[in-house]
Enzyme design. Structure first.
Site, PDB file in Angstrom:
ATOM      1  N   SER A  72      47.795  35.074  39.992  1.00  0.00           N
ATOM      2  CA  SER A  72      46.753  35.847  40.695  1.00  0.00           C
ATOM      3  C   SER A  72      45.420  35.075  40.767  1.00  0.00           C
ATOM      4  O   SER A  72      45.362  34.060  41.460  1.00  0.00           O
ATOM      5  CB  SER A  72      46.616  37.212  40.018  1.00  0.00           C
ATOM      6  OG  SER A  72      45.857  38.082  40.793  1.00  0.00           O
ATOM      7  N   ALA A  73      44.383  35.480  40.067  1.00  0.00           N
ATOM      8  CA  ALA A  73      43.114  34.732  40.093  1.00  0.00           C
ATOM      9  C   ALA A  73      43.326  33.280  39.647  1.00  0.00           C
ATOM     10  O   ALA A  73      42.722  32.351  40.199  1.00  0.00           O
ATOM     11  CB  ALA A  73      42.076  35.407  39.201  1.00  0.00           C
ATOM     12  N   HIS A  86      49.134  38.349  45.882  1.00  0.00           N
ATOM     13  CA  HIS A  86      49.418  39.782  46.125  1.00  0.00           C
ATOM     14  C   HIS A  86      49.447  40.059  47.626  1.00  0.00           C
ATOM     15  O   HIS A  86      48.971  41.102  48.073  1.00  0.00           O
ATOM     16  CB  HIS A  86      48.340  40.688  45.496  1.00  0.00           C
ATOM     17  CG  HIS A  86      48.144  40.528  44.023  1.00  0.00           C
ATOM     18  ND1 HIS A  86      49.014  41.036  43.086  1.00  0.00           N
ATOM     19  CD2 HIS A  86      47.156  39.914  43.316  1.00  0.00           C
ATOM     20  CE1 HIS A  86      48.563  40.750  41.873  1.00  0.00           C
ATOM     21  NE2 HIS A  86      47.443  40.069  41.985  1.00  0.00           N
TER      22      HIS A  86
END
Lengths: 235, 235
Positions: B122-123, B159
């Site tokens: 993700s990040a 995502h």
């Protein structure tokens, strides 16, 4: 006399551009024949001219003339001379970047705080808050600052959405994101649902529209407020 | 020999933290006994210690020791000495800000490009791209730059979600936001769906997982690629 409308969105589902709020705008802009439109947020990357044409069509229905700020040689003078101002939605980073680049932040603040009626929708509402740190938009350009107009003493989250309890998607909910905001910032955040707006008259700030708004205060559980609630003590 | 996993998410619906990718990680980190965890993205504002504990539990299942970067006096030395690195998800702005603040960008780039195995979720995957300009996160802090590690010559959108055609919500879809990105930037964007990851080995970049990924190239219609597709010519 301050006159500001901070609207969650320009368009609600199944209705035309600004249609849900036309009657309100007719009253709100009654002293203005010509309204200055700021198309800088460029939704979907649309050109300044094409975006201004959309605003022009909507405002022609209430007999108003629209001029795009990009049609002026000097955008600062355009703001100073405006009878009314409308900043539309799109990308909040692009909008903020362009306002800073054209040195418009202070002039806009001064003029709106001294009586020029201002309508913001979506990105144009985000910038009414203290910073753009609660925008939902993608950071596609790097603005020189996240500071915004600070016309109200809190932040705005437009298009506010309840968490979708049926979703299997693992991205953060809007509420989680705003909770993260409060780990680094203390101002309240007003989650404005589509079809809701804040009406600012001098120091009064009233929630309008049919829906409740969700309030996020630092170190408090979020809560709902009803239309008609006065928000001028919030900070 | 570069070894990088760029994963859309840490957790897929109905499964535990990193569970869907555990077998892969077991092979990927086979040379590392201790893995350096970077908890800077702080999902939901969780503390560095609490976040590190979550990573520790997951990695203990494949016999790995986790050390949090915040446990070291000198984070630059921690990266230099690491046998493997894992940067978890949370808020990409908070993560990027902290990496710049601790002068870690160049060291991370150097170590990962010279063979330290790197896992991002993700990040932690966003920052593998050229910039963080295609993050979905809220800009709750103002980082000194949106530039990221540039381990791959494009941007990541973790995502990634298809537009919800049944929605009445008027906020921009992910696809619209990425289209707006390409009005100001030319690098490709890889929309990585949950459960997908990119496996980088030296100059090879392969899409892994069960799902297709959506590719957005400048001035082209977006398209899908299948698992197994080689992306090393994309730039």
């Amino acid at each position: 006399m301050r006159n500001i409308i901070i609207a969650s969105t320009s368009t609600i589902h199944g209705s035309g551009y600004l249609e849900y709020i036309t009657d309100e705008l007719n009253v709100f802009f009654k002293q203005a024949n010509t309204i200055l439109f700021v198309p800088y947020a460029r939704p979907g990357g649309i050109s300044h001219n094409d975006y201004t044409a959309i605003a022009r069509t909507a405002f022609s229905k209430i007999g108003k003339t629209i001029k795009g700020i990009h049609e002026y040689d000097n955008p600062i003078d355009a703001v100073k001379q405006a009878e009314g101002i409308f900043i539309g939605g799109g990308n909040t980073f692009v909008l903020t970047n362009q306002l800073h680049k054209n040195n418009l932040i202070d002039t806009l603040k001064y003029c709106v705080n001294n009586g020029t009626p201002y309508l913001g929708t979506s990105a144009g509402s985000n910038i009414c808050g203290l910073t753009i740190k609660t925008t939902n938009d993608m950071p596609i350009v790097y603005p020189p600052s996240f500071n915004a107009l600070g016309l109200v003493p809190f932040n705005i989250n437009p298009h506010y959405l309840n968490p979708d309890t049926s979703s299997t998607h693992m991205g953060e909910t809007r509420e989680t994101r705003i909770t993260e905001f409060h780990h680094y910032n203390t101002p309240p955040v007003i989650g404005l649902r589509e079809g809701s707006w804040l009406l600012v008259k001098d120091s009064s700030i009233i929630l309008k529209g049919d829906l409740t708004a969700r309030i996020f205060e630092y170190n408090q559980a979020p809560y709902e407020i009803k239309p008609g609630t006065e928000l001028n003590t919030m900070k």
